[in-house]
Design a protein around this motif. Structure first.
Motif, PDB file in Angstrom:
ATOM      1  N   GLY A   1       0.794  -1.218   0.000  1.00 30.50           N
ATOM      2  CA  GLY A   1       0.000   0.000   0.000  1.00 30.50           C
ATOM      3  C   GLY A   1       0.824   1.262   0.000  1.00 30.50           C
ATOM      4  N   PHE A   2       2.162   1.140   0.027  1.00 35.19           N
ATOM      5  CA  PHE A   2       3.032   2.301   0.043  1.00 35.19           C
ATOM      6  C   PHE A   2       3.372   2.720  -1.387  1.00 35.19           C
ATOM      7  CE2 PHE A   2       4.931   0.470   4.221  1.00 35.19           C
ATOM      8  CZ  PHE A   2       3.719   0.715   4.868  1.00 35.19           C
ATOM      9  N   ALA A   3       3.626   4.008  -1.569  1.00 33.78           N
ATOM     10  CA  ALA A   3       3.838   4.557  -2.911  1.00 33.78           C
ATOM     11  C   ALA A   3       5.234   4.237  -3.446  1.00 33.78           C
ATOM     12  CB  ALA A   3       3.625   6.068  -2.897  1.00 33.78           C
ATOM     13  N   ARG A   4       5.289   4.092  -4.751  1.00 36.41           N
ATOM     14  CA  ARG A   4       6.526   4.090  -5.532  1.00 36.41           C
ATOM     15  C   ARG A   4       6.388   5.216  -6.556  1.00 36.41           C
ATOM     16  NH1 ARG A   4       5.861   0.020  -1.933  1.00 36.41           N
ATOM     17  NH2 ARG A   4       6.942  -1.918  -2.425  1.00 36.41           N
ATOM     18  N   ILE A   5       7.440   6.002  -6.735  1.00 28.48           N
ATOM     19  CA  ILE A   5       7.378   7.146  -7.638  1.00 28.48           C
ATOM     20  C   ILE A   5       8.625   7.168  -8.499  1.00 28.48           C
ATOM     21  CG2 ILE A   5       7.104   9.652  -7.825  1.00 28.48           C
ATOM     22  CD1 ILE A   5       6.063   9.611  -4.912  1.00 28.48           C
ATOM     23  N   SER A   6       8.440   7.180  -9.818  1.00 24.20           N
ATOM     24  CA  SER A   6       9.548   7.455 -10.736  1.00 24.20           C
ATOM     25  C   SER A   6       9.496   8.928 -11.082  1.00 24.20           C
ATOM     26  CB  SER A   6       9.444   6.594 -11.998  1.00 24.20           C
ATOM     27  OG  SER A   6       8.273   6.901 -12.738  1.00 24.20           O
ATOM     28  N   TYR A   7      10.661   9.546 -11.256  1.00 27.76           N
ATOM     29  CA  TYR A   7      10.656  10.984 -11.500  1.00 27.76           C
ATOM     30  C   TYR A   7      11.995  11.472 -12.029  1.00 27.76           C
ATOM     31  CZ  TYR A   7      12.949  11.205  -6.867  1.00 27.76           C
ATOM     32  OH  TYR A   7      13.792  11.043  -5.808  1.00 27.76           O
ATOM     33  N   SER A   8      11.952  12.658 -12.608  1.00 28.89           N
ATOM     34  CA  SER A   8      13.133  13.403 -13.015  1.00 28.89           C
ATOM     35  C   SER A   8      12.918  14.829 -12.555  1.00 28.89           C
ATOM     36  CB  SER A   8      13.319  13.345 -14.533  1.00 28.89           C
ATOM     37  OG  SER A   8      14.372  14.184 -14.948  1.00 28.89           O
ATOM     38  N   LEU A   9      13.904  15.374 -11.831  1.00 29.85           N
ATOM     39  CA  LEU A   9      13.710  16.670 -11.174  1.00 29.85           C
ATOM     40  C   LEU A   9      14.577  17.774 -11.751  1.00 29.85           C
ATOM     41  CD1 LEU A   9      13.352  15.734  -7.401  1.00 29.85           C
ATOM     42  CD2 LEU A   9      11.596  16.464  -8.968  1.00 29.85           C
ATOM     43  N   GLY A  10      14.983  17.666 -12.999  1.00 29.09           N
ATOM     44  CA  GLY A  10      15.781  18.722 -13.585  1.00 29.09           C
ATOM     45  C   GLY A  10      17.270  18.485 -13.459  1.00 29.09           C
ATOM     46  N   ASP A  11      17.682  17.403 -12.756  1.00 24.61           N
ATOM     47  CA  ASP A  11      19.106  17.089 -12.668  1.00 24.61           C
ATOM     48  C   ASP A  11      19.521  16.135 -13.779  1.00 24.61           C
ATOM     49  OD1 ASP A  11      17.804  14.847 -11.791  1.00 24.61           O
ATOM     50  OD2 ASP A  11      18.774  14.756  -9.826  1.00 24.61           O
ATOM     51  N   TYR A  12      18.566  15.887 -14.692  1.00 20.80           N
ATOM     52  CA  TYR A  12      18.824  15.065 -15.874  1.00 20.80           C
ATOM     53  C   TYR A  12      19.112  13.605 -15.536  1.00 20.80           C
ATOM     54  CZ  TYR A  12      19.228  19.811 -17.627  1.00 20.80           C
ATOM     55  OH  TYR A  12      18.987  21.130 -17.908  1.00 20.80           O
TER      56      TYR A  12
ATOM     57  N   VAL B   1       3.124   4.904   4.977  1.00 19.08           N
ATOM     58  CA  VAL B   1       1.965   5.336   4.201  1.00 19.08           C
ATOM     59  C   VAL B   1       2.057   6.797   3.769  1.00 19.08           C
ATOM     60  CG1 VAL B   1       0.341   3.635   5.084  1.00 19.08           C
ATOM     61  CG2 VAL B   1       0.665   5.785   6.331  1.00 19.08           C
ATOM     62  N   ASP B   2       2.774   7.627   4.534  1.00 19.64           N
ATOM     63  CA  ASP B   2       2.873   9.045   4.216  1.00 19.64           C
ATOM     64  C   ASP B   2       4.179   9.420   3.541  1.00 19.64           C
ATOM     65  OD1 ASP B   2       0.346   9.943   5.159  1.00 19.64           O
ATOM     66  OD2 ASP B   2       1.056   9.744   7.215  1.00 19.64           O
ATOM     67  N   CYS B   3       5.016   8.450   3.270  1.00 20.53           N
ATOM     68  CA  CYS B   3       6.302   8.670   2.596  1.00 20.53           C
ATOM     69  C   CYS B   3       7.195   9.637   3.386  1.00 20.53           C
ATOM     70  CB  CYS B   3       6.093   9.180   1.168  1.00 20.53           C
ATOM     71  SG  CYS B   3       7.448   8.703   0.030  1.00 20.53           S
ATOM     72  N   VAL B   4       7.100   9.556   4.711  1.00 23.50           N
ATOM     73  CA  VAL B   4       8.013  10.329   5.560  1.00 23.50           C
ATOM     74  C   VAL B   4       9.435   9.796   5.397  1.00 23.50           C
ATOM     75  CG1 VAL B   4       8.566  10.970   7.935  1.00 23.50           C
ATOM     76  CG2 VAL B   4       6.187  10.884   7.195  1.00 23.50           C
ATOM     77  N   THR B   5       9.558   8.477   5.362  1.00 21.42           N
ATOM     78  CA  THR B   5      10.841   7.841   5.081  1.00 21.42           C
ATOM     79  C   THR B   5      10.748   7.127   3.738  1.00 21.42           C
ATOM     80  OG1 THR B   5      10.169   5.868   6.331  1.00 21.42           O
ATOM     81  CG2 THR B   5      11.434   7.549   7.502  1.00 21.42           C
ATOM     82  N   LYS B   6      11.840   7.096   3.028  1.00 20.96           N
ATOM     83  CA  LYS B   6      11.848   6.486   1.697  1.00 20.96           C
ATOM     84  C   LYS B   6      13.276   6.145   1.294  1.00 20.96           C
ATOM     85  CE  LYS B   6      11.661  11.151   1.422  1.00 20.96           C
ATOM     86  NZ  LYS B   6      10.903  12.013   2.344  1.00 20.96           N
TER      87      LYS B   6
ATOM     88  N   PHE C   1      14.043   6.928  -8.642  1.00 18.29           N
ATOM     89  CA  PHE C   1      12.950   6.080  -8.165  1.00 18.29           C
ATOM     90  C   PHE C   1      12.905   6.160  -6.647  1.00 18.29           C
ATOM     91  CE2 PHE C   1      11.571   1.854  -6.583  1.00 18.29           C
ATOM     92  CZ  PHE C   1      10.296   1.825  -7.120  1.00 18.29           C
ATOM     93  N   ALA C   2      11.734   6.467  -6.112  1.00 19.59           N
ATOM     94  CA  ALA C   2      11.544   6.536  -4.663  1.00 19.59           C
ATOM     95  C   ALA C   2      10.584   5.436  -4.224  1.00 19.59           C
ATOM     96  CB  ALA C   2      11.003   7.900  -4.254  1.00 19.59           C
TER      97      ALA C   2
END
Length: 286
Positions: free
Chosen positions: A129-140, A150-155, A144-145
């Motif tokens: 039930g915990f999130a997985r997130i793929s992303y690119s933040l401008g650092d090219y 449940v609140d993604c305080v730690t990852k 993956f997080a």
């Protein structure tokens, strides 16, 4: 052929970066960016055609204009989880709604941006039930997080690909093994790439270049077929066409690539689903 079209909120120009999930009643839940007020918002439709809805501001003053994006999934409690960018403060953020209308929520920072270019992200939920997130933040880099609560305080955050300017237009799905599959664009080489994670945090992965003919890979969207292999829709900028990759093995080293539509510069803003029959369904912009 005869869709029911409903305007949910405001003038057409102000509501961007939409993402949709269906609840148990098949009513839409939609995250979106309100450009007129620079707010991240959420709409819970209260009927199947969304002629009535409850609108909630998730966070005010997130900024960013056309650089905004959001992604939504419903948790095992049927309540929304939303990842989005706060460009005003350079943050990738995660909101867990505590009620169906998201009037109360817990919001936490996932990662910080190094610049304001190339911000893309996609969310999925694990069997925990915990999130997985793929992303690119401008650092090219493609990152993956994996949220550890449940609140993604730690990852745990992993850089998946850092060779060149990579990570644009990423799209995430979890395989039958629970590990991530990510499609994305290599902006340095104008290629479409695919990463199959070999562990839960994607510290080990196999990366395959799927299409390198011309300028390709924008607006990718990924889904899994009944066989567990990925399918990916994407835009071929060189030919102004919508294309589709059918992977024939886990790492997509074997695949079929077809042009779906090449009329009138078709294929931007693709979104893909694959039916139980294994056939693709793709929405896109003409």
């Amino acid at each position: 052929t005869s869709p029911v079209l409903t305007k949910i909120a405001g003038p057409d120009i102000i509501n961007r970066a939409t993402s949709i999930a269906l609840d148990s009643n098949n009513f839409p839940n939609i995250s979106y960016y309100d450009e007129s007020n620079n707010d991240q918002k959420f709409a819970r439709c209260t009927n199947i055609n969304c002629t009535t809805s409850n609108l909630t501001t998730i966070e005010k003053g997130v900024g960013g204009g056309s650089t905004q994006s959001s992604s939504i999934k419903l948790g095992p409690d049927s309540l929304p989880r939303i990842s989005y960018f706060n460009s005003s403060f350079g943050r990738l953020k995660f909101a867990r709604c505590l009620d169906v209308n998201c009037t109360t929520k817990n919001i936490n920072n996932v990662d910080n941006m190094s610049s304001y270019e190339g911000i893309y992200q996609s969310i999925a939920l694990g069997s925990d039930g915990f999130a997985r997130i793929s992303y690119s933040l401008g650092d090219y880099n493609l990152k993956f997080a994996r949220c550890l609560d449940v609140d993604c305080v730690t990852k745990n955050i992993t850089t998946v690909d850092s060779i060149g300017n990579v990570g644009e237009y990423n799209s995430l799905v979890l395989g039958f093994d629970g590990f991530a599959r990510i499609s994305y664009r290599d902006r340095t080489n104008y290629d479409l790439k695919f990463a199959r994670c070999l562990d839960i945090d994607c510290t080990a992965k196999n990366i395959t270049t799927l299409d390198s003919i011309g300028n390709v890979g924008e607006y990718s969207s990924i889904a899994l077929g009944p066989n567990g292999f990925a399918g990916i829709s994407y835009y071929d900028s060189t030919n102004s066409a919508l294309k589709f990759v059918e992977c024939l093995n886990d790492d997509c080293t074997l695949k079929n690539i077809n042009t779906v539509d090449s009329n009138n510069s078709s294929g931007k803003f693709t979104s893909l689903a694959i039916g139980s029959d294994g056939f693709a369904k793709i929405s896109y912009h003409d």
